[in-house]
Write a protein that holds these residues in place. Structure first.
Motif, short mmCIF file in Angstrom:
data_model
loop_
_atom_site.label_atom_id
_atom_site.label_comp_id
_atom_site.label_asym_id
_atom_site.label_seq_id
_atom_site.Cartn_x
_atom_site.Cartn_y
_atom_site.Cartn_z
N ARG A 258 0.84 -1.20 0.00
CA ARG A 258 0.00 0.00 0.00
C ARG A 258 0.87 1.25 0.00
NH1 ARG A 258 -4.92 -1.80 4.19
NH2 ARG A 258 -5.94 -3.21 2.68
N GLU A 259 1.93 1.24 0.78
CA GLU A 259 2.85 2.38 0.80
C GLU A 259 3.61 2.49 -0.52
OE1 GLU A 259 4.51 5.80 2.21
OE2 GLU A 259 2.88 4.63 3.08
N TYR A 260 3.97 1.35 -1.08
CA TYR A 260 4.68 1.30 -2.36
C TYR A 260 3.85 1.99 -3.45
CZ TYR A 260 8.19 -0.88 -5.46
OH TYR A 260 9.23 -1.11 -6.32
N ALA A 261 2.57 1.65 -3.52
CA ALA A 261 1.68 2.27 -4.49
C ALA A 261 1.44 3.73 -4.15
CB ALA A 261 0.36 1.51 -4.56
N ASN A 262 1.39 4.03 -2.86
CA ASN A 262 1.10 5.39 -2.40
C ASN A 262 2.15 6.40 -2.86
OD1 ASN A 262 -0.50 7.30 -0.80
ND2 ASN A 262 1.24 7.30 0.62
N GLY A 264 3.81 6.12 -5.55
CA GLY A 264 3.83 6.15 -7.01
C GLY A 264 4.74 5.16 -7.68
N LEU A 265 5.30 4.21 -6.94
CA LEU A 265 6.14 3.19 -7.56
C LEU A 265 5.25 2.17 -8.28
CD1 LEU A 265 8.77 2.62 -4.73
CD2 LEU A 265 9.17 3.69 -6.96
N THR A 266 5.69 1.76 -9.45
CA THR A 266 4.89 0.85 -10.27
C THR A 266 5.71 -0.36 -10.68
OG1 THR A 266 5.56 1.87 -12.36
CG2 THR A 266 3.64 2.84 -11.22
N PRO A 267 5.04 -1.44 -11.09
CA PRO A 267 5.77 -2.62 -11.58
C PRO A 267 6.60 -2.31 -12.82
CG PRO A 267 3.48 -3.16 -11.11
CD PRO A 267 3.59 -1.68 -11.02
N GLU A 268 6.16 -1.36 -13.62
CA GLU A 268 6.92 -0.99 -14.81
C GLU A 268 8.20 -0.25 -14.44
OE1 GLU A 268 2.93 -1.95 -15.54
OE2 GLU A 268 3.64 -0.23 -14.35
N GLU A 269 8.12 0.61 -13.43
CA GLU A 269 9.28 1.40 -13.01
C GLU A 269 10.24 0.59 -12.14
OE1 GLU A 269 10.22 5.34 -10.22
OE2 GLU A 269 8.16 4.68 -10.60
N MET A 270 9.70 -0.12 -11.16
CA MET A 270 10.52 -0.88 -10.22
C MET A 270 9.73 -2.10 -9.75
SD MET A 270 12.40 0.39 -6.68
CE MET A 270 13.13 1.85 -7.44
N PRO A 271 9.78 -3.19 -10.49
CA PRO A 271 9.00 -4.37 -10.12
C PRO A 271 9.47 -4.98 -8.81
CG PRO A 271 10.55 -4.91 -11.86
CD PRO A 271 10.60 -3.42 -11.70
N VAL A 272 8.54 -5.61 -8.11
CA VAL A 272 8.85 -6.32 -6.86
C VAL A 272 8.69 -7.82 -7.11
CG1 VAL A 272 8.25 -6.65 -4.44
CG2 VAL A 272 8.00 -4.38 -5.49
N GLU A 280 -3.79 -16.03 -1.71
CA GLU A 280 -4.49 -15.76 -0.46
C GLU A 280 -4.20 -14.35 0.07
OE1 GLU A 280 -7.16 -17.04 2.57
OE2 GLU A 280 -6.58 -17.95 0.68
N GLU A 281 -2.97 -13.87 -0.13
CA GLU A 281 -2.57 -12.56 0.40
C GLU A 281 -2.99 -11.40 -0.49
OE1 GLU A 281 -0.48 -15.66 2.38
OE2 GLU A 281 -0.38 -15.19 0.24
N VAL A 282 -3.18 -11.66 -1.79
CA VAL A 282 -3.47 -10.58 -2.73
C VAL A 282 -4.72 -9.81 -2.33
CG1 VAL A 282 -4.14 -10.05 -5.11
CG2 VAL A 282 -2.25 -11.62 -4.67
N GLY A 283 -5.77 -10.54 -1.92
CA GLY A 283 -7.01 -9.88 -1.53
C GLY A 283 -6.83 -8.91 -0.39
N GLY A 284 -6.02 -9.30 0.59
CA GLY A 284 -5.79 -8.42 1.73
C GLY A 284 -4.97 -7.20 1.37
N ILE A 285 -4.06 -7.35 0.43
CA ILE A 285 -3.22 -6.23 0.01
C ILE A 285 -4.02 -5.24 -0.84
CG2 ILE A 285 -1.22 -5.63 -1.44
CD1 ILE A 285 -0.01 -8.34 -0.57
N GLY A 286 -4.94 -5.77 -1.65
CA GLY A 286 -5.71 -4.93 -2.57
C GLY A 286 -5.10 -4.98 -3.95
N ILE A 287 -5.87 -5.44 -4.92
CA ILE A 287 -5.34 -5.61 -6.26
C ILE A 287 -4.81 -4.31 -6.83
CG2 ILE A 287 -7.57 -5.31 -7.40
CD1 ILE A 287 -4.69 -7.71 -8.39
N GLU A 288 -5.41 -3.18 -6.43
CA GLU A 288 -4.96 -1.88 -6.94
C GLU A 288 -3.53 -1.56 -6.48
OE1 GLU A 288 -6.95 -1.19 -2.97
OE2 GLU A 288 -7.28 -2.42 -4.74
N ASN A 289 -3.07 -2.24 -5.43
CA ASN A 289 -1.73 -1.98 -4.91
C ASN A 289 -0.68 -2.95 -5.42
OD1 ASN A 289 -2.65 0.15 -3.13
ND2 ASN A 289 -3.49 -1.45 -1.81
N ILE A 290 -1.11 -4.02 -6.07
CA ILE A 290 -0.14 -5.09 -6.37
C ILE A 290 -0.27 -5.66 -7.78
CG2 ILE A 290 -1.52 -7.04 -5.53
CD1 ILE A 290 1.09 -8.03 -4.12
N GLU A 291 -1.26 -5.23 -8.54
CA GLU A 291 -1.40 -5.74 -9.91
C GLU A 291 -0.12 -5.49 -10.72
OE1 GLU A 291 -4.23 -5.29 -13.90
OE2 GLU A 291 -4.67 -4.10 -12.08
#
Length: 423
Positions: A258-262, A264-272, A280-291
């Protein structure tokens, strides 16, 4: 057969040499007896004279790890129900005795002792963090009982009393690093929880990076369960690293992403690249933060095979269409079947008979065929890199040519020579 010819098997798994001697950073509880001490295993109270046989399910249903471990418990129950419906093991119905590890290593050790000595279980299925496994290890060795541990881990361990059905390092972390290198990553930032697995994994990652010309620009740790990541994420952002390698565990991942997305870091710029985040964890994190982010595992719900289709259908039928399957729970499901198959091969529930007959036992699992290596009690597994997509599921973007033989001590890698456990 000894688990590792160079060392006494008991000494390998008994101590934290597998991590402390490597990183110089970790001291743990639960090291058991010291080298050279004679330890007499408690006499087994397992009773197989009736129509049932007891097994233990030991998972965190409370605390920071419950976000991950509850689904593992469900998978254990599903496997037991299926095996019982097919006639049980050696004609006996499996009875589960369940305990909550409460996300605390000391509780795991206490509950393991109870399951073995008071409940008289034939085997225990469970554990997640390496700290929980390390705490339980001497309990299982001192009581000459069996633990089936279902989660990927840092390797550098082998015990005659543990079967490791999740990935070891050369089946997850090294393939993940190979993938990143092949996609052009030349610098990494390491973020992890502050305990055994991330510290040791990052020692291995640093050794790999040094050998492969990858620069590690930073390495930060947060306490297990921490939800404050603004400082770490800002440091990650300022580093300019090509990618982040994430070994956070439990609900800390929610706060981190959530902080990573907050910021402005993106998978395109700096993938994790994560090694402890599954469906199981994706739902808790929020798809908008980890897609769009990456994960390294051996199994995803989207694996295409008849075995997986049947597994996913059975799991959803039992627990609801909204539920998802994931690697650790699939490995836990596999572990029950592997134990049952070994018992059938041995014609016995006795620990010594299971150990003697484990080599080569296989199961046509949802991830593909898994096979027990009798020398180190790990299993051959196919490595997969997955991408998290808008439906919250992970889709394979790369996979190994076939199952990778387990190499928990990284003996097949010259760059890892200094990481090898020594007496």
């Amino acid at each position: 057969m000894p688990l590792r010819p160079k060392l006494e098997a008991r000494d390998i798994a008994r101590t934290l040499a597998a991590t402390a001697a490597i990183t110089g950073l970790i001291a743990t509880a639960a090291c058991g007896s010291r080298a050279g001490e004679e330890t007499v295993a408690a006499e087994s109270c397992v009773d197989t004279s009736g129509d049932t046989v007891k097994v233990g399910a030991l998972n965190s249903l409370s605390g920071t790890m419950s976000i991950s471990e509850t689904t593992v418990r469900d998978a254990i129950y599903l496997a037991v129900a299926e095996i019982n419906a097919a006639g049980g093991v050696q004609g006996k119905e499996i009875e589960i005795v369940a305990e909550d590890g409460a996300s605390e290593p000391t509780v795991f050790a206490e509950k393991a002792e109870k399951l073995i000595r008071e409940d008289c279980v034939a085997a225990v299925f469970g554990g997640w963090t390496s700290a929980s496994r390390k705490a339980m290890l001497p309990v299982f060795e001192d009581n000459d009982s069996l633990l089936y541990y279902p989660v990927q881990y840092e390797g550098l361990e082998a015990s005659p009393n543990i079967f490791y059905t999740g990935a070891t390092t050369n089946q997850q972390i090294i393939p993940a690093l190979d993938y990143l290198a092949e996609t052009g990553v030349e610098s990494l930032y390491l973020v992890g929880s502050d305990y055994v697995f991330p510290r040791t994994a990052n020692a291995i990652i640093n050794a790999y990076a040094a050998d492969h010309g990858i620069e590690v620009l930073g390495e930060d740790y947060a306490q297990l369960g921490s939800v404050e990541f603004s400082t770490i994420v800002n440091q990650v952002s300022a580093s300019g690293a090509d990618a982040v390698f994430n070994t956070l565990n439990g609900d800390s991942n929610v706060a981190f992403f959530r902080e990573y997305a907050n910021v402005g870091l993106t998978p395109e710029e700096m993938p994790v690249m994560s090694v402890s985040i599954a469906e199981e964890e994706v739902g808790g994190i929020g798809i908008e933060n980890i897609e769009g982010q990456l994960a390294a595992w051996n199994y995803y719900q989207t694996v295409e095979s008849p075995e997986n289709a049947a597994f996913v259908e059975a799991f959803k039928t039992e627990y609801g269409d909204e539920r998802v399957t994931s690697d650790p729970m699939e490995a836990a499901y596999n572990s029950v079947y592997l134990w049952a198959a070994t018992v059938e091969k041995a014609g016995s529930f006795a620990v010594a008979d299971i150990q003697a007959n484990a080599d080569g036992v296989s199961f046509a699992s949802p991830e593909g065929t898994v096979v027990i290596n009798g020398d180190n009690h790990h299993v051959a597994k196919t490595a997969r890199i997955g991408e998290i997509r808008s439906d919250g599921l992970l889709y394979t973007v790369w996979e190994s040519d076939g199952p990778i033989e387990p190499d928990p001590f990284l003996e097949g890698y010259d760059w890892a020579a200094e990481l090898t456990v020594t007496e």
